[in-house]
Design an enzyme around this catalytic site. Structure first.
Site, mmCIF file in Angstrom:
data_model
loop_
_atom_site.group_PDB
_atom_site.id
_atom_site.type_symbol
_atom_site.label_atom_id
_atom_site.label_comp_id
_atom_site.label_asym_id
_atom_site.label_seq_id
_atom_site.Cartn_x
_atom_site.Cartn_y
_atom_site.Cartn_z
ATOM 1 N N ASP A 10 0.850 -1.107 0.286
ATOM 2 C CA ASP A 10 -0.102 0.423 -0.109
ATOM 3 C C ASP A 10 0.696 0.752 0.390
ATOM 4 O O ASP A 10 2.067 1.394 0.704
ATOM 5 C CB ASP A 10 -1.030 -0.033 1.566
ATOM 6 C CG ASP A 10 -1.584 1.116 1.288
ATOM 7 O OD1 ASP A 10 -2.687 1.661 0.584
ATOM 8 O OD2 ASP A 10 -1.821 2.203 2.478
ATOM 9 N N GLU A 12 1.429 5.722 0.875
ATOM 10 C CA GLU A 12 0.030 7.012 0.876
ATOM 11 C C GLU A 12 1.281 7.725 -0.031
ATOM 12 O O GLU A 12 2.520 7.826 0.241
ATOM 13 C CB GLU A 12 0.442 6.855 2.349
ATOM 14 C CG GLU A 12 0.576 6.511 3.133
ATOM 15 C CD GLU A 12 -1.305 5.605 3.549
ATOM 16 O OE1 GLU A 12 -2.233 6.871 3.162
ATOM 17 O OE2 GLU A 12 -1.625 4.790 3.217
ATOM 18 N N HIS A 150 -5.049 4.313 6.783
ATOM 19 C CA HIS A 150 -3.863 5.430 5.920
ATOM 20 C C HIS A 150 -2.402 5.881 6.764
ATOM 21 O O HIS A 150 -2.525 7.200 6.330
ATOM 22 C CB HIS A 150 -5.632 6.885 5.474
ATOM 23 C CG HIS A 150 -6.090 7.110 5.064
ATOM 24 N ND1 HIS A 150 -5.807 6.232 3.474
ATOM 25 C CD2 HIS A 150 -7.472 7.248 6.092
ATOM 26 C CE1 HIS A 150 -7.925 6.238 3.639
ATOM 27 N NE2 HIS A 150 -8.900 7.033 4.679
ATOM 28 N N ASP A 155 -2.270 -0.586 6.904
ATOM 29 C CA ASP A 155 -3.170 -0.940 5.558
ATOM 30 C C ASP A 155 -2.765 -1.401 4.201
ATOM 31 O O ASP A 155 -3.667 -2.585 4.405
ATOM 32 C CB ASP A 155 -3.130 0.152 4.670
ATOM 33 C CG ASP A 155 -4.002 1.468 5.093
ATOM 34 O OD1 ASP A 155 -4.471 1.746 5.900
ATOM 35 O OD2 ASP A 155 -4.614 2.527 4.532
#
Length: 205
Positions: A10, A12, A150, A155
């Site tokens: 994942d 950000e 987040h 995540d």
DNA sequence: TGCCAGGCCCTCTTTAGGGCCTT
């Protein structure tokens, strides 16, 4: 869970579109084998552009945090080595694939790994639930969560738990002992109506 | 200047529009 190892990851990022200049600011990933996390990768990274107040509020990642982090090129080089040729899994995978490919292109590397998407899979096997957001799916499957969303590592780990749970559900319902990545990808490509008849009406999922 | 993602998928569709999902 299939025997083959997969990387669940994942990002950000500073926004939604690498094509508009958005960059990765954090990567989190786990290496899954036989349903177990056997390795992890996590790092903030410095994109050299500001993180907006909106993204700071959403993620808790500040400009000071990314300024102290290694540059994207350094982190992505290490991450490319971490993922190797393993198949990749992400929630709404097209989003993470775009950023992965864009960041890899900046260090002259190209992804050839196959990818699977927990969002598309969930829409197929749980067509009756109202939301297929990661957070909603974690709640629906009653999976363990630290309550942190987040952030890349959290995540990625929750996406991995979701992936393992969904594989188990599909295996159970399909009466299979093993499930290949290809089988999951095929499942994502069949129509919702067909998936519904396979998994909802006949099996009462 | 103002605007600005992109892919999947549903539906009162396919000569299109809009919601969901990711940050």
């Amino acid at each position: 869970m299939g025997k083959f190892p997969v990387i669940v990851f994942d990002f950000e990022t500073t926004g939604l579109s690498p094509g508009r200049g958005d960059r990765a600011i954090e990567i989190g990933a786990v290496l899954l084998q036989d349903g177990q996390i056997i390795d992890r990768f996590q790092s903030l990274m410095n994109p050299g552009i500001p993180v907006s107040p909106f993204i700071q509020g959403l993620t808790g990642i500040s400009n000071a945090m990314v300024r102290r982090a290694p540059r994207c090129a350094e982190v992505m080089t290490a991450f490319a080595d971490f993922i190797g040729q393993h198949p990749l899994v992400a929630h709404n995978a097209t989003f993470d694939a775009r950023f992965l490919d864009a960041e890899l292109a900046r260090i002259d590397r190209i992804r050839t790994n196959e990818m699977a998407c927990t969002l598309l899979t969930a829409r197929r096997i749980y067509p009756h639930i109202s939301s297929h957001k990661l957070e909603a799916l974690i709640r629906y499957k009653k999976l363990h969560s630290e309550g942190v969303f987040h952030r890349a590592a959290a995540d990625a780990e929750m996406t991995a738990r979701l992936w393992v749970a969904m594989i188990e559900d599909v295996k159970k319902l399909a009466g299979l002992s093993e499930l290949s990545l290809e089988a999951i990808q095929k499942l994502c490509r069949i129509s919702k109506a067909r998936a519904q008849s396979l998994f909802t009406q006949e099996h009462g999922l």
